[in-house]
Design a protein around this motif. Structure first.
Motif, PDB file in Angstrom:
ATOM      1  N   ASP A 247       0.631  -1.211   0.136  1.00 60.25           N
ATOM      2  CA  ASP A 247      -0.224   0.179   0.089  1.00 60.25           C
ATOM      3  C   ASP A 247       0.846   1.047   0.049  1.00 60.25           C
ATOM      4  O   ASP A 247       0.830   2.223  -0.756  1.00 60.25           O
ATOM      5  N   LYS A 248       1.839   1.353   0.913  1.00 58.73           N
ATOM      6  CA  LYS A 248       2.724   2.342   0.967  1.00 58.73           C
ATOM      7  C   LYS A 248       3.701   2.607  -0.516  1.00 58.73           C
ATOM      8  O   LYS A 248       3.947   3.644  -0.910  1.00 58.73           O
ATOM      9  N   TYR A 249       4.226   1.440  -0.934  1.00 58.72           N
ATOM     10  CA  TYR A 249       4.970   1.269  -1.951  1.00 58.72           C
ATOM     11  C   TYR A 249       4.334   2.056  -3.176  1.00 58.72           C
ATOM     12  O   TYR A 249       5.075   2.886  -4.050  1.00 58.72           O
ATOM     13  N   GLN A 250       3.131   1.565  -3.485  1.00 66.19           N
ATOM     14  CA  GLN A 250       2.459   1.919  -4.683  1.00 66.19           C
ATOM     15  C   GLN A 250       2.465   3.581  -4.840  1.00 66.19           C
ATOM     16  O   GLN A 250       2.473   4.093  -5.879  1.00 66.19           O
ATOM     17  N   ALA A 251       2.054   3.967  -3.625  1.00 65.47           N
ATOM     18  CA  ALA A 251       1.843   5.523  -3.609  1.00 65.47           C
ATOM     19  C   ALA A 251       3.113   6.191  -4.002  1.00 65.47           C
ATOM     20  O   ALA A 251       3.343   7.231  -4.483  1.00 65.47           O
ATOM     21  N   MET A 252       4.234   5.842  -3.103  1.00 62.71           N
ATOM     22  CA  MET A 252       5.550   6.409  -3.277  1.00 62.71           C
ATOM     23  C   MET A 252       6.128   6.264  -4.369  1.00 62.71           C
ATOM     24  O   MET A 252       6.828   7.184  -5.134  1.00 62.71           O
ATOM     25  N   ARG A 253       5.997   5.142  -5.337  1.00 69.72           N
ATOM     26  CA  ARG A 253       6.528   4.803  -6.394  1.00 69.72           C
ATOM     27  C   ARG A 253       5.939   5.656  -7.570  1.00 69.72           C
ATOM     28  O   ARG A 253       6.822   6.263  -8.349  1.00 69.72           O
ATOM     29  N   LYS A 254       4.695   5.974  -7.596  1.00 64.31           N
ATOM     30  CA  LYS A 254       3.984   6.894  -8.368  1.00 64.31           C
ATOM     31  C   LYS A 254       4.619   8.244  -8.196  1.00 64.31           C
ATOM     32  O   LYS A 254       5.128   8.787  -9.367  1.00 64.31           O
ATOM     33  N   ILE A 255       4.642   8.787  -7.163  1.00 68.58           N
ATOM     34  CA  ILE A 255       5.145  10.029  -7.120  1.00 68.58           C
ATOM     35  C   ILE A 255       6.735  10.299  -7.356  1.00 68.58           C
ATOM     36  O   ILE A 255       7.113  11.465  -7.735  1.00 68.58           O
ATOM     37  N   ARG A 256       7.414   8.984  -7.006  1.00 67.82           N
ATOM     38  CA  ARG A 256       8.885   9.191  -7.229  1.00 67.82           C
ATOM     39  C   ARG A 256       9.071   9.265  -8.946  1.00 67.82           C
ATOM     40  O   ARG A 256       9.973   9.881  -9.449  1.00 67.82           O
ATOM     41  N   GLY A 257       8.505   8.468  -9.505  1.00 70.07           N
ATOM     42  CA  GLY A 257       8.410   8.425 -11.073  1.00 70.07           C
ATOM     43  C   GLY A 257       8.128   9.929 -11.468  1.00 70.07           C
ATOM     44  O   GLY A 257       8.815  10.389 -12.582  1.00 70.07           O
ATOM     45  N   LYS A 258       7.142  10.490 -11.114  1.00 62.53           N
ATOM     46  CA  LYS A 258       6.904  11.980 -11.313  1.00 62.53           C
ATOM     47  C   LYS A 258       7.903  12.879 -11.121  1.00 62.53           C
ATOM     48  O   LYS A 258       8.313  13.726 -12.006  1.00 62.53           O
ATOM     49  N   GLN A 259       8.564  12.628  -9.926  1.00 62.35           N
ATOM     50  CA  GLN A 259       9.716  13.554  -9.545  1.00 62.35           C
ATOM     51  C   GLN A 259      10.993  13.368 -10.662  1.00 62.35           C
ATOM     52  O   GLN A 259      11.393  14.313 -10.967  1.00 62.35           O
ATOM     53  N   ALA A 260      11.212  12.031 -10.891  1.00 65.88           N
ATOM     54  CA  ALA A 260      12.156  11.714 -11.752  1.00 65.88           C
ATOM     55  C   ALA A 260      12.072  12.529 -13.283  1.00 65.88           C
ATOM     56  O   ALA A 260      12.874  13.082 -13.640  1.00 65.88           O
ATOM     57  N   TRP A 261      10.980  12.286 -13.806  1.00 68.08           N
ATOM     58  CA  TRP A 261      10.704  12.880 -15.127  1.00 68.08           C
ATOM     59  C   TRP A 261      10.708  14.269 -14.979  1.00 68.08           C
ATOM     60  O   TRP A 261      11.393  14.997 -15.827  1.00 68.08           O
ATOM     61  N   ASN A 262      10.223  14.979 -14.073  1.00 68.17           N
ATOM     62  CA  ASN A 262      10.317  16.624 -13.962  1.00 68.17           C
ATOM     63  C   ASN A 262      11.845  17.058 -13.876  1.00 68.17           C
ATOM     64  O   ASN A 262      12.247  17.935 -14.424  1.00 68.17           O
ATOM     65  N   LEU A 263      12.494  16.339 -13.143  1.00 65.92           N
ATOM     66  CA  LEU A 263      13.903  16.487 -12.672  1.00 65.92           C
ATOM     67  C   LEU A 263      14.652  16.462 -14.143  1.00 65.92           C
ATOM     68  O   LEU A 263      15.582  17.260 -14.284  1.00 65.92           O
ATOM     69  N   SER A 264      14.505  15.346 -14.827  1.00 62.04           N
ATOM     70  CA  SER A 264      15.258  15.200 -15.989  1.00 62.04           C
ATOM     71  C   SER A 264      14.692  16.326 -16.839  1.00 62.04           C
ATOM     72  O   SER A 264      15.699  16.666 -17.580  1.00 62.04           O
ATOM     73  N   ILE A 265      13.587  16.772 -17.080  1.00 64.50           N
ATOM     74  CA  ILE A 265      13.235  18.195 -18.186  1.00 64.50           C
ATOM     75  C   ILE A 265      14.082  19.179 -17.676  1.00 64.50           C
ATOM     76  O   ILE A 265      14.640  20.019 -18.480  1.00 64.50           O
ATOM     77  N   TRP A 266      14.076  19.543 -16.199  1.00 65.55           N
ATOM     78  CA  TRP A 266      14.795  20.675 -15.913  1.00 65.55           C
ATOM     79  C   TRP A 266      16.255  20.685 -15.978  1.00 65.55           C
ATOM     80  O   TRP A 266      16.811  21.720 -16.002  1.00 65.55           O
ATOM     81  N   GLU A 267      16.706  19.453 -15.960  1.00 60.65           N
ATOM     82  CA  GLU A 267      18.265  19.042 -16.039  1.00 60.65           C
ATOM     83  C   GLU A 267      18.660  19.588 -17.388  1.00 60.65           C
ATOM     84  O   GLU A 267      19.801  20.065 -17.779  1.00 60.65           O
ATOM     85  N   ILE A 268      17.603  19.184 -18.601  1.00 61.99           N
ATOM     86  CA  ILE A 268      18.065  19.487 -19.900  1.00 61.99           C
ATOM     87  C   ILE A 268      17.975  21.234 -20.013  1.00 61.99           C
ATOM     88  O   ILE A 268      19.030  21.680 -20.608  1.00 61.99           O
TER      89      ILE A 268
END
Length: 603
Positions: A247-268
């Motif tokens: 239950d905890k992992y599913q919620a955290m996995r989703k938001i961490r994926g969002k974090q990774a995509w956003n940070l990648s865009i701004w790194e570019i």
């Protein structure tokens, strides 16, 4: 606006938190500040020297003879000195940092202990929400102060380093430092926003984290080991752990994926800005507008800026967690005692003359449970009263009120006509010797465990022995290897006692202060004792309470017939009051309970 308010809130907590570091270790903080400044400036100084050396070498290559060897030697020497200074300071910095961390943790722990000790009653400790807050603080107190100091040390150091690098880059073009900073702002903003979402998600899923911790403790601690194995509960609690984790992992996995995509865009975006600035610097060098040393300076400074921004970014979110802890800590430290302590000229009677009176006393716990309702009785000096009733009837609550671990919600408790609230609390408690049903087992020596009832007896072996004999534990102590110096409890690899032996130690702890006390309270004093020990205690009960006003709480009615007065409680109300014989004749609740227990012994 939400994030601005959050920033203001965090700033206030930080301003209040930093003085704690100074209070804990002023000398170490002074040294840390000095080394932090040096560590923040030296990298910039080294980069500037590198530039000067490269420019000097390039100048020498373009001329048949290098004129100023002394100047070049000075630059090389300064470069070596800067590196050496930073290397020499490093072990002292690390050692000092750890010293501050330990001192700060101890300082905060002492603040917590002092605050908890300032609560004279039990209200906070039996308020589930408040007690959970205390537990959370206690769990984090040795970890979060480290983050606070890390921000103060590394955060300030890298901030100083960042400022130094921007100053070094400004001669290459006023727009270069500005471009590099502006390119970093979106990344910082969106990272902050996502990190805040992570915190919110973690907070919502904190019950799952606690469940995981609880299920682990069931399988890993000795408290549950017997039943887990006897009933085959291992697979059940393992499955519950898996479900909570999922239950905890599913919620955290989703938001961490969002974090990774956003940070990648701004790194570019950030990389594009860096490339633009670098290209302009290279063009200037090709056109001989700047020296080759300036190109090296830009490369090294840019690398340091990226490192500093990353560290500051990480330290900020580490600080956020620390500030949440500090906010919880300050809330605890700011909490006010619920019990009012009055100071008056009313002295505690050296010998209670008229007795102890409960006058229409009612009490409700913080969660709203009514424990007592309009209870009235008088306990005469030198008499023994028994409190009888089912679990939850209010017996222990009366003891807690009499010990002034609570104040009544309504009504009064009078000691020789004086309201208990108006008496000196410490003096009153010194007059009471109590053995609670949930007595404590301290990981101390046998003698210390007994002497906790009266610390003046710590070095008085004969007094300890007398209390042990009265409690029926002296023979057992004499058989121990170190007798009264024997360490008890498994926590520090001491000797473990049986439940009944521990209870006798607790009884001895009450008897150790009998000379100083006027009131003896025994709350289920034989609950963990074997029949023989129970018989011995009650057989000598009259001797033990001689010249004392005594209260006996027990479920075993065979032991209360010797008491002068018996109170029968039910659902917080006093329903019967009288002697053993009187109550049997009334054929009420007491007689009913007596008959039930008597039938259990009939063959």
């Amino acid at each position: 606006m939400q994030y601005f308010n959050l920033l203001v809130r965090y700033s206030r907590i930080l301003v209040r938190s930093l003085p704690l570091i100074w209070q804990a270790a002023p000398k170490e903080v002074t040294f840390l500040t000095c080394t932090m400044i040096v560590r923040g400036i030296v990298p910039g100084f080294g980069i500037w020297i590198n530039k000067q050396i490269v420019d000097a070498v390039a100048s020498g290559l373009n001329s048949p003879q290098l004129d100023n060897y002394g100047s070049l030697f000075s630059l090389v020497f300064a470069w070596v000195a800067a590196i050496l200074l930073q290397s020499i300071l490093e072990p002292f910095y690390e050692a000092n940092f750890k010293n501050i961390t330990e001192k700060l943790s101890a300082h905060i722990n002492l603040l917590i202990l002092d605050k908890a000790n300032s609560f004279s009653d039990l209200i906070y400790f039996e308020d589930a929400h408040f007690y959970n807050e205390i537990q959370l603080i206690e769990e984090e107190v040795n970890r979060q102060p480290f983050r606070l100091i890390l921000f103060f040390a590394d955060g300030c150091q890298y901030l100083l380093n960042l400022i130094t690098m921007l100053i070094l880059l400004s001669p290459l073009g006023w727009w270069i430092p500005l471009l590099l900073l502006l390119a970093s702002f979106p990344k910082v903003y969106f990272s902050f926003k996502i990190q805040w979402d992570i915190w919110q998600t973690m907070s919502k899923k904190s019950p799952q984290t606690r469940k995981m911790k609880y299920y682990s403790s069931v399988l890993l601690t000795d408290t549950y080991a017997k039943e887990v194995r006897l009933f085959g509960l291992g697979s059940l609690f393992k499955q519950r752990y898996i479900e909570a984790f999922a239950d905890k992992y599913q919620a955290m996995r989703k938001i961490r994926g969002k974090q990774a995509w956003n940070l990648s865009i701004w790194e570019i975006l950030s990389a594009g800005s860096n490339a633009t600035a670098f290209y302009r610097v290279v063009i200037k060098a090709v056109n001989n507008q700047i020296t080759a040393g300036n190109v090296l300076l830009f490369i090294q400074a840019l690398n340091n800026i990226q490192t500093s921004l990353q560290v500051l970014f990480n330290e900020f979110f580490s600080l956020q967690e620390a500030l949440i802890f500090m906010e919880r800590l300050f809330k605890f430290l700011d909490s006010q005692p619920t019990m009012e302590l009055t100071f008056s000229d009313k002295n505690l009677p050296t010998s209670i003359a008229s007795g102890i009176v409960f006058e229409n006393v009612s009490f409700a716990y913080p969660d709203g449970r009514i424990a007592l309702e309009r209870v009235s009785f008088t306990l005469e000096p030198g008499k023994t009263i028994a409190l009888v009733g089912e679990n939850g009837a209010g017996k222990t609550t009366i003891i807690k009120l009499l010990s002034r671990l609570y104040d009544p919600s309504a009504g009064k408790i009078l000691i020789d006509g004086i309201d208990l609230k108006k008496l000196d609390l410490n003096q009153w408690r010194q007059q009471i010797a109590v053995v609670f049903q949930d007595f404590c087992r301290y990981s101390l020596t046998v003698g210390e465990n007994i002497a906790l009832g009266d610390l003046t007896a710590l070095e008085k072996l004969e007094t300890l022995k007398l209390a042990a004999r009265k409690a029926g534990i002296a023979d057992k102590i004499d058989r121990l290897e170190y007798q009264y110096q024997t360490l008890l409890g498994k926590q520090f690899d001491g000797t473990e006692l049986s439940g009944g032996e521990w209870q006798k130690i607790a009884i001895a702890r009450a008897f150790i202060r009998e000379k100083r006390s006027q009131l003896l309270v025994l709350d289920e004093p034989t609950a963990a004792l074997d029949p023989r020990s129970e018989y011995e205690i009650y057989n000598r009960f009259s001797e033990l309470v001689q010249n004392k006003t005594a209260i006996l709480v027990t479920h075993r009615l065979a032991s209360v017939s010797m008491c002068d007065l018996i109170m029968v409680l039910k659902a917080g109300k006093l329903i019967e009051l009288g002697t053993h014989r009187d109550l049997l004749q009334q054929q009420g609740e007491y007689a009913h309970l007596w008959q039930i227990q008597a039938q259990a012994y009939q063959i």
